[in-house]
Design a protein around this motif. Structure first.
Motif, PDB file in Angstrom:
ATOM      1  N   ASP A 224       0.808  -1.225   0.000  1.00  0.00           N
ATOM      2  CA  ASP A 224       0.000   0.000   0.000  1.00  0.00           C
ATOM      3  C   ASP A 224       0.841   1.274   0.000  1.00  0.00           C
ATOM      4  O   ASP A 224       0.324   2.365   0.263  1.00  0.00           O
ATOM      5  N   ARG A 225       2.149   1.148  -0.264  1.00  0.00           N
ATOM      6  CA  ARG A 225       3.009   2.326  -0.320  1.00  0.00           C
ATOM      7  C   ARG A 225       3.300   2.749  -1.759  1.00  0.00           C
ATOM      8  O   ARG A 225       3.717   3.881  -2.010  1.00  0.00           O
ATOM      9  N   LEU A 226       3.086   1.825  -2.710  1.00  0.00           N
ATOM     10  CA  LEU A 226       3.424   2.090  -4.106  1.00  0.00           C
ATOM     11  C   LEU A 226       2.499   1.298  -5.007  1.00  0.00           C
ATOM     12  O   LEU A 226       2.267   0.107  -4.778  1.00  0.00           O
ATOM     13  N   ALA A 227       1.972   1.971  -6.027  1.00  0.00           N
ATOM     14  CA  ALA A 227       1.219   1.299  -7.090  1.00  0.00           C
ATOM     15  C   ALA A 227       1.986   1.474  -8.394  1.00  0.00           C
ATOM     16  O   ALA A 227       2.379   2.593  -8.738  1.00  0.00           O
ATOM     17  N   ILE A 228       2.225   0.385  -9.095  1.00  0.00           N
ATOM     18  CA  ILE A 228       2.852   0.446 -10.415  1.00  0.00           C
ATOM     19  C   ILE A 228       1.813  -0.023 -11.423  1.00  0.00           C
ATOM     20  O   ILE A 228       1.331  -1.154 -11.355  1.00  0.00           O
ATOM     21  N   VAL A 229       1.455   0.879 -12.335  1.00  0.00           N
ATOM     22  CA  VAL A 229       0.364   0.663 -13.280  1.00  0.00           C
ATOM     23  C   VAL A 229       0.926   0.651 -14.691  1.00  0.00           C
ATOM     24  O   VAL A 229       1.691   1.540 -15.071  1.00  0.00           O
ATOM     25  N   GLU A 230       0.548  -0.337 -15.474  1.00  0.00           N
ATOM     26  CA  GLU A 230       1.052  -0.453 -16.841  1.00  0.00           C
ATOM     27  C   GLU A 230       0.079   0.166 -17.835  1.00  0.00           C
ATOM     28  O   GLU A 230      -1.108  -0.174 -17.848  1.00  0.00           O
ATOM     29  N   ASN A 231       0.606   1.075 -18.669  1.00  0.00           N
ATOM     30  CA  ASN A 231      -0.108   1.574 -19.830  1.00  0.00           C
ATOM     31  C   ASN A 231       0.701   1.213 -21.067  1.00  0.00           C
ATOM     32  O   ASN A 231       1.830   0.739 -20.969  1.00  0.00           O
ATOM     33  N   TRP A 232       0.150   1.466 -22.228  1.00  0.00           N
ATOM     34  CA  TRP A 232       0.885   1.134 -23.447  1.00  0.00           C
ATOM     35  C   TRP A 232       2.141   1.974 -23.598  1.00  0.00           C
ATOM     36  O   TRP A 232       3.164   1.481 -24.061  1.00  0.00           O
ATOM     37  N   HIS A 233       2.083   3.231 -23.182  1.00  0.00           N
ATOM     38  CA  HIS A 233       3.214   4.122 -23.426  1.00  0.00           C
ATOM     39  C   HIS A 233       4.162   4.214 -22.243  1.00  0.00           C
ATOM     40  O   HIS A 233       5.300   4.649 -22.390  1.00  0.00           O
ATOM     41  N   ALA A 234       3.712   3.835 -21.049  1.00  0.00           N
ATOM     42  CA  ALA A 234       4.528   4.071 -19.857  1.00  0.00           C
ATOM     43  C   ALA A 234       4.042   3.233 -18.693  1.00  0.00           C
ATOM     44  O   ALA A 234       2.946   2.668 -18.708  1.00  0.00           O
TER      45      ALA A 234
END
Length: 278
Positions: A224-234
């Motif tokens: 709950d300290r960091l969210a890493i989210v994938e998009n197509w560009h970044a």
């Protein structure tokens, strides 16, 4: 693109425009060896400059000492949005190594993935096909062996006590044809085995299940300290409390729609049987 990222890029562009005062865009573009349109886009916050671009800009306006300031501004922007174009310049291997640091720092990890099998549970052959597809998309170096080794090495954390992996996937991810059938079949067998690990709680959201939010981008939550989210560009690396709380709510909502245990194994078995069909 995140609002914070765009605001930061716009502010950087304004700072560069301020430094250009007294020099036209055309003249500066000639000094830099760029098209004038690139100068215009960078100043308007519609294109992200590289560190090399910023250093060249500082020298071209006669203020080389400001290169460090500009680099710091760029670093502040990219601490939240890390473009694949930049990250993959040296291939997927270094990206995997950077992620391993966050896994090792965390004790409770939550993942949502709706498009493919989540990386921590991928077989080497499946992972190779995933990396190959993304290398082709981003036209990045095909360091497939290094990338697969790094991903498989990180999976050793699944067998170490002290961490819990709460992984939720959409059933559609089990059927995505991003690898040959025999590779996907072995991958589904791997998921059945992983579901029996003490450190893993695997949930599957069945097709047709009612969901409180639309299944969308894949993401990981680290303590709950960091969210890493994938998009197509970044990738978006979000560490502010408001953003991580939002992604926790999304994860909770999707997790509530998932099935676990014997029911999840039945979904996996059904997907496996589908691969043996005509």
């Amino acid at each position: 693109m995140s609002t914070d990222f765009q605001q930061g890029r716009t502010a950087l562009g304004a700072r560069l425009r301020e430094l250009r005062a007294g020099t036209s865009q055309r003249v500066l573009a000639e000094r830099l060896g760029w098209q004038q349109s690139k100068v215009s886009k960078v100043e308007a916050g519609r294109q992200t400059p590289t560190l090399v671009d910023l250093s060249a800009w500082a020298h071209a306006v006669g203020q080389p000492a400001l290169a460090d300031e500009l680099a710091a501004r760029l670093q502040g922007i990219e601490s939240h949005s890390r473009s694949w174009r930049r990250q993959l310049r040296s291939g997927h291997g270094p990206v995997q190594d950077a992620l391993t640091v966050e896994y090792e720092r965390s004790t409770v990890l939550r993942a949502w993935e709706g498009a493919k099998v989540v990386g921590m549970l991928q077989t080497p052959d499946y992972a190779r096909h995933v990396f190959a597809r993304y290398a082709e998309l981003h036209r990045s170096p095909r360091d497939l062996d290094e990338a697969v080794r790094a991903r498989v090495k990180r999976q050793e954390l699944l067998h170490r006590p002290g961490r819990t992996f709460h992984i939720v996937m959409w059933e559609a991810a089990l059927h995505a044809g991003i690898a040959p059938r025999h590779v996907r079949a072995a991958q589904l067998d791997r998921l059945v085995g992983a579901a029996g690990l003490d450190t893993v709680r695997l949930g599957i959201v069945p097709l047709g299940a009612e969901v409180a939010v639309p299944p969308a981008n894949g993401f990981w939550l680290y303590d709950d300290r960091l969210a890493i989210v994938e998009n197509w560009h970044a990738e978006l690396w979000l560490d502010d409390a408001e953003s991580t709380a939002l992604y926790r709510r999304v994860w909770n909502a999707l997790s509530d729609s998932a099935v676990y245990g014997a029911h999840a194994r039945r979904v996996l078995t059904h997907a496996r049987a589908h691969l043996e069909g005509p």
